[in-house]
Design a protein around this motif. Structure first.
Motif, PDB file in Angstrom:
ATOM      1  N   VAL A   5       0.850  -1.185   0.000  1.00  0.00           N
ATOM      2  CA  VAL A   5       0.000   0.000   0.000  1.00  0.00           C
ATOM      3  C   VAL A   5       0.888   1.238   0.000  1.00  0.00           C
ATOM      4  O   VAL A   5       1.744   1.394   0.880  1.00  0.00           O
ATOM      5  CB  VAL A   5      -0.925   0.029   1.233  1.00  0.00           C
ATOM      6  CG1 VAL A   5      -1.817   1.270   1.204  1.00  0.00           C
ATOM      7  CG2 VAL A   5      -1.775  -1.236   1.300  1.00  0.00           C
ATOM      8  N   THR A   6       0.694   2.118  -0.983  1.00  0.00           N
ATOM      9  CA  THR A   6       1.414   3.386  -0.995  1.00  0.00           C
ATOM     10  C   THR A   6       0.519   4.473  -0.419  1.00  0.00           C
ATOM     11  O   THR A   6      -0.695   4.488  -0.640  1.00  0.00           O
ATOM     12  CB  THR A   6       1.844   3.789  -2.416  1.00  0.00           C
ATOM     13  OG1 THR A   6       0.698   3.803  -3.271  1.00  0.00           O
ATOM     14  CG2 THR A   6       2.872   2.822  -2.961  1.00  0.00           C
ATOM     15  N   ILE A   7       1.136   5.364   0.337  1.00  0.00           N
ATOM     16  CA  ILE A   7       0.418   6.454   1.014  1.00  0.00           C
ATOM     17  C   ILE A   7       0.985   7.768   0.493  1.00  0.00           C
ATOM     18  O   ILE A   7       2.188   8.030   0.610  1.00  0.00           O
ATOM     19  CB  ILE A   7       0.612   6.373   2.536  1.00  0.00           C
ATOM     20  CG1 ILE A   7       0.145   5.016   3.070  1.00  0.00           C
ATOM     21  CG2 ILE A   7      -0.103   7.522   3.238  1.00  0.00           C
ATOM     22  CD1 ILE A   7       0.711   4.664   4.431  1.00  0.00           C
ATOM     23  N   LEU A   8       0.135   8.591  -0.099  1.00  0.00           N
ATOM     24  CA  LEU A   8       0.555   9.897  -0.592  1.00  0.00           C
ATOM     25  C   LEU A   8      -0.238  10.966   0.149  1.00  0.00           C
ATOM     26  O   LEU A   8      -1.431  11.166  -0.105  1.00  0.00           O
ATOM     27  CB  LEU A   8       0.321  10.003  -2.107  1.00  0.00           C
ATOM     28  CG  LEU A   8       0.634  11.357  -2.750  1.00  0.00           C
ATOM     29  CD1 LEU A   8       2.085  11.768  -2.499  1.00  0.00           C
ATOM     30  CD2 LEU A   8       0.343  11.311  -4.251  1.00  0.00           C
ATOM     31  N   LEU A  51      -3.257   5.002  -1.632  1.00  0.00           N
ATOM     32  CA  LEU A  51      -4.025   5.965  -0.842  1.00  0.00           C
ATOM     33  C   LEU A  51      -3.551   7.354  -1.246  1.00  0.00           C
ATOM     34  O   LEU A  51      -2.367   7.673  -1.109  1.00  0.00           O
ATOM     35  CB  LEU A  51      -3.804   5.748   0.653  1.00  0.00           C
ATOM     36  CG  LEU A  51      -4.176   4.376   1.226  1.00  0.00           C
ATOM     37  CD1 LEU A  51      -3.860   4.337   2.717  1.00  0.00           C
ATOM     38  CD2 LEU A  51      -5.640   4.062   0.988  1.00  0.00           C
ATOM     39  N   VAL A  52      -4.450   8.180  -1.759  1.00  0.00           N
ATOM     40  CA  VAL A  52      -4.050   9.467  -2.333  1.00  0.00           C
ATOM     41  C   VAL A  52      -4.847  10.600  -1.700  1.00  0.00           C
ATOM     42  O   VAL A  52      -6.086  10.598  -1.734  1.00  0.00           O
ATOM     43  CB  VAL A  52      -4.271   9.474  -3.856  1.00  0.00           C
ATOM     44  CG1 VAL A  52      -3.853  10.821  -4.447  1.00  0.00           C
ATOM     45  CG2 VAL A  52      -3.495   8.342  -4.528  1.00  0.00           C
ATOM     46  N   ASP A  53      -4.130  11.568  -1.129  1.00  0.00           N
ATOM     47  CA  ASP A  53      -4.755  12.794  -0.638  1.00  0.00           C
ATOM     48  C   ASP A  53      -4.915  13.748  -1.822  1.00  0.00           C
ATOM     49  O   ASP A  53      -4.078  13.770  -2.734  1.00  0.00           O
ATOM     50  CB  ASP A  53      -3.865  13.411   0.445  1.00  0.00           C
ATOM     51  CG  ASP A  53      -4.464  14.682   1.019  1.00  0.00           C
ATOM     52  OD1 ASP A  53      -5.704  14.809   1.017  1.00  0.00           O
ATOM     53  OD2 ASP A  53      -3.697  15.553   1.466  1.00  0.00           O
ATOM     54  N   LEU A  54      -5.976  14.537  -1.827  1.00  0.00           N
ATOM     55  CA  LEU A  54      -6.196  15.462  -2.942  1.00  0.00           C
ATOM     56  C   LEU A  54      -5.455  16.777  -2.768  1.00  0.00           C
ATOM     57  O   LEU A  54      -5.114  17.433  -3.747  1.00  0.00           O
ATOM     58  CB  LEU A  54      -7.704  15.741  -3.100  1.00  0.00           C
ATOM     59  CG  LEU A  54      -8.575  14.531  -3.459  1.00  0.00           C
ATOM     60  CD1 LEU A  54     -10.021  14.969  -3.648  1.00  0.00           C
ATOM     61  CD2 LEU A  54      -8.053  13.810  -4.688  1.00  0.00           C
ATOM     62  N   GLY A  55      -5.184  17.183  -1.520  1.00  0.00           N
ATOM     63  CA  GLY A  55      -4.547  18.470  -1.263  1.00  0.00           C
ATOM     64  C   GLY A  55      -3.035  18.357  -1.236  1.00  0.00           C
ATOM     65  O   GLY A  55      -2.424  18.457  -0.166  1.00  0.00           O
TER      66      GLY A  55
END
Length: 231
Positions: A5-8, A51-55
């Protein structure tokens, strides 16, 4: 080997919290604060879930989600503080598999990831299906028309399309879709399905007022009316 799982996310506390929860749950993790670092890592490895944050400080998160949906085989889960319905709809339209709103419980994220990884049950069908002048190439996520013009579709859209093509002329209920495709139940899942079916209809050049292939049976579900042959 356990799923990667990648976390951005540009918030170090969020990255640490998710990394700890996912590691404890048995996942491998890689965490990034910027899109540039994340994209560089994707050239060397292929995650199972992103997992991608939009900001993000260096890239528009929605455009990144759209590119990931078209180019990567990973499941994409948006984690964002943007709670408006339109933000959720846009994220799902661009190809995300799920949308989690901040603040969140790490246990919910773990549960959503497990649900997405369960995904659809393994299929005995091939990677190419022909129907009504169209060819669906599931190995490269593309719809090809009778003249050879191709239109890409996302991994999430492909899951729904395969479900229809494997059960032509049979009623597919929302409950069956949820059981087959995984993901959270309730309004969030229903909205995700509505978005993906709408996008598939657009790519199949359907008349939204009178679609020929994907018919809505109000209060029951959907029926795919095409004649399907698998290669």
């Amino acid at each position: 080997m356990s799923a990667l799982v990648t976390i951005l996310d540009d918030e170090p506390e969020i990255r640490a919290m998710l990394s700890d929860a996912l590691t404890e749950a048995g996942f491998r993790t890689m965490a990034f604060a910027r899109a540039a670092e994340f994209e560089a890592a994707l050239r060397r490895t292929t995650p199972d879930v992103c997992l991608v944050d939009l900001g993000l400080p260096d890239r528009d998160g929605l455009s990144l989600v759209h590119r990931l949906a078209l180019e990567q085989g990973a499941k994409i889960i948006i984690i964002s503080g943007r709670a408006q319905v339109q933000d959720r709809v846009t994220g799902l339209e661009l190809g995300a598999d799920d949308y989690i709103i901040k603040p969140f419980d790490p246990a919910e994220v773990v549960a959503r990831i497990r649900a997405r990884l369960r995904g659809p049950r393994p299929s005995s069908r091939g990677q190419t299906a022909r129907f009504n002048g169209w060819t669906a190439h599931f190995d490269r996520y593309a719809l090809e028309d009778s003249e050879g013009q191709e239109t890409p579709f996302s991994h999430a859209e492909g899951e729904v399309l395969r479900l229809f093509l494997e059960s032509p002329r049979r009623l597919i209920t929302r409950a069956h879709m949820q059981e087959s495709l995984g993901g959270g139940a309730g309004e969030s899942f229903d909205r995700a399905m509505d978005v993906r079916i709408s996008r598939l209809r657009t790519k199949l050049r359907e008349d939204p007022r009178n679609p020929r292939l994907i018919k809505t049976i109000y209060g029951a579900g959907y029926i795919f009316l095409g004649e399907v042959a698998w290669d």
